[in-house]
Design a protein around this motif. Structure first.
Motif, PDB file in Angstrom:
ATOM      1  N   ALA A  48       0.846  -1.184   0.000  1.00 12.37           N
ATOM      2  CA  ALA A  48       0.000   0.000   0.000  1.00 12.37           C
ATOM      3  C   ALA A  48       0.882   1.234   0.000  1.00 12.37           C
ATOM      4  O   ALA A  48       2.071   1.162   0.345  1.00 12.37           O
ATOM      5  CB  ALA A  48      -0.905   0.002   1.233  1.00 12.37           C
ATOM      6  N   GLU A  79      -9.591  -8.564   5.102  1.00 10.38           N
ATOM      7  CA  GLU A  79      -9.871  -7.132   5.162  1.00 10.38           C
ATOM      8  C   GLU A  79      -8.752  -6.430   5.908  1.00 10.38           C
ATOM      9  O   GLU A  79      -8.264  -6.942   6.920  1.00 10.38           O
ATOM     10  CB  GLU A  79     -11.198  -6.857   5.879  1.00 10.38           C
ATOM     11  N   ASN A  89     -11.254   0.491   2.241  1.00  6.57           N
ATOM     12  CA  ASN A  89     -11.582   0.140   0.851  1.00  6.57           C
ATOM     13  C   ASN A  89     -10.285  -0.157   0.098  1.00  6.57           C
ATOM     14  O   ASN A  89      -9.505   0.749  -0.196  1.00  6.57           O
ATOM     15  CB  ASN A  89     -12.347   1.282   0.190  1.00  6.57           C
ATOM     16  N   VAL A  90     -10.041  -1.428  -0.196  1.00  9.54           N
ATOM     17  CA  VAL A  90      -8.753  -1.831  -0.769  1.00  9.54           C
ATOM     18  C   VAL A  90      -8.541  -1.261  -2.173  1.00  9.54           C
ATOM     19  O   VAL A  90      -7.398  -0.991  -2.575  1.00  9.54           O
ATOM     20  CB  VAL A  90      -8.616  -3.370  -0.792  1.00  9.54           C
ATOM     21  N   ASN A  91      -9.625  -1.061  -2.924  1.00 13.67           N
ATOM     22  CA  ASN A  91      -9.482  -0.520  -4.280  1.00 13.67           C
ATOM     23  C   ASN A  91      -9.174   0.971  -4.250  1.00 13.67           C
ATOM     24  O   ASN A  91      -8.245   1.449  -4.914  1.00 13.67           O
ATOM     25  CB  ASN A  91     -10.757  -0.787  -5.094  1.00 13.67           C
ATOM     26  N   LYS A  92      -9.929   1.708  -3.477  1.00 19.59           N
ATOM     27  CA  LYS A  92      -9.703   3.153  -3.399  1.00 19.59           C
ATOM     28  C   LYS A  92      -8.375   3.488  -2.735  1.00 19.59           C
ATOM     29  O   LYS A  92      -7.740   4.489  -3.071  1.00 19.59           O
ATOM     30  CB  LYS A  92     -10.851   3.826  -2.644  1.00 19.59           C
ATOM     31  N   LYS A  93      -7.963   2.654  -1.791  1.00 21.77           N
ATOM     32  CA  LYS A  93      -6.734   2.920  -1.048  1.00 21.77           C
ATOM     33  C   LYS A  93      -5.504   2.278  -1.693  1.00 21.77           C
ATOM     34  O   LYS A  93      -4.392   2.421  -1.188  1.00 21.77           O
ATOM     35  CB  LYS A  93      -6.870   2.414   0.391  1.00 21.77           C
ATOM     36  N   ASN A  94      -5.727   1.582  -2.809  1.00 23.11           N
ATOM     37  CA  ASN A  94      -4.617   0.930  -3.524  1.00 23.11           C
ATOM     38  C   ASN A  94      -3.881  -0.066  -2.616  1.00 23.11           C
ATOM     39  O   ASN A  94      -2.654  -0.073  -2.520  1.00 23.11           O
ATOM     40  CB  ASN A  94      -3.639   1.976  -4.076  1.00 23.11           C
ATOM     41  N   THR A  96      -3.099  -4.016  -1.767  1.00 26.61           N
ATOM     42  CA  THR A  96      -3.086  -5.354  -2.373  1.00 26.61           C
ATOM     43  C   THR A  96      -2.501  -6.366  -1.386  1.00 26.61           C
ATOM     44  O   THR A  96      -1.674  -6.033  -0.542  1.00 26.61           O
ATOM     45  CB  THR A  96      -2.271  -5.386  -3.676  1.00 26.61           C
ATOM     46  N   SER A 100      -5.293 -13.308  -0.860  1.00 28.45           N
ATOM     47  CA  SER A 100      -6.449 -12.475  -0.517  1.00 28.45           C
ATOM     48  C   SER A 100      -7.499 -13.185   0.322  1.00 28.45           C
ATOM     49  O   SER A 100      -8.437 -12.541   0.806  1.00 28.45           O
ATOM     50  CB  SER A 100      -7.124 -11.976  -1.805  1.00 28.45           C
TER      51      SER A 100
END
Length: 218
Positions: A48, A79, A89-94, A96, A100
């Motif tokens: 991240a 999570e 929010n993993v997508n908005k916060k970049n 990975t 998973s």
């Protein structure tokens, strides 16, 4: 022609390894508990941006137990959470993960409150008055398979080792709870010992000599 300049701030990505915590969501049905959980992948590497990574307090594998009355396995998606326990929010916060998700095995046991019973045969203690008898806890809670608990309706404490003497008036009988419970059942809760407290008083007998002449007959 006018030219517009756009400034883009680039932030370094960092990587950190987390131990995955199992996060229980929901409340078990009445009479059941989550006795044990096993996660098959308990380590995960997270990438991240630096500012986001500084906000990640833990990584969790959530499981829903609100309808659990028997053992189950579930695939849980990881999570990333902040210090307040909120999922980011993993997508908005970049954010990975190198892995998973993981399978989680959950052991569900029934629980049952079992009364503790005891009896002190006062007739076995000559010249003694029993002033009071108290027990530190009237029941304990057991966990186990439902069929193992079905026939456990009470636990009787043995009081035959109570020895009364004229020099004492208060006696404590202490029991290790782990030695009281039936096989294939487990203690649920923090109670480790049970204490029966007995208070006694000695019957005092005295002999008086009364001259016959002093006895009035009416």
């Amino acid at each position: 022609d006018s030219k517009t300049t756009m400034v883009v701030a680039l932030e370094d990505l960092v990587e950190r390894e987390f131990t995955v915590d199992i996060q229980q969501k929901g409340t078990e049905p009445t009479g059941y508990i989550v006795y044990d959980t096993v996660i098959h992948t308990d380590k995960v590497k997270v990438k991240a941006p630096v500012s986001v990574m500084n906000n990640i307090a833990k990584v969790v594998a959530p499981i829903n137990v609100s309808k659990a009355t028997k053992d189950f396995s579930v695939t849980s998606i990881f999570e990333a959470c902040d210090s307040a326990g909120n999922a980011l929010n993993v997508n908005k916060k970049n954010i990975t993960f190198d892995v998973s998700e993981s399978r989680v095995d959950v052991v569900i046991y029934a629980v049952k409150q079992v009364p503790l019973k005891y009896e002190i045969l006062e007739e076995n203690y000559a010249n003694t008055i029993f002033v009071s008898k108290t027990i530190s806890k009237n029941s304990i809670t057991l966990a186990g398979r439902k069929e193992a608990l079905e026939n456990v309706n009470e636990i009787v404490l043995d009081t035959s080792n109570l020895v009364v003497n004229e020099n004492e008036s208060i006696y404590n009988l202490t029991y290790d709870v782990s030695e009281l419970i039936p096989s294939e059942t487990y203690l649920y809760g923090d109670t480790k010992t049970i204490v029966i407290t007995v208070e006694t008083d000695a019957i005092v007998r005295k002999t008086f000599t009364v001259p016959v002449a002093d006895i009035a007959i009416k």
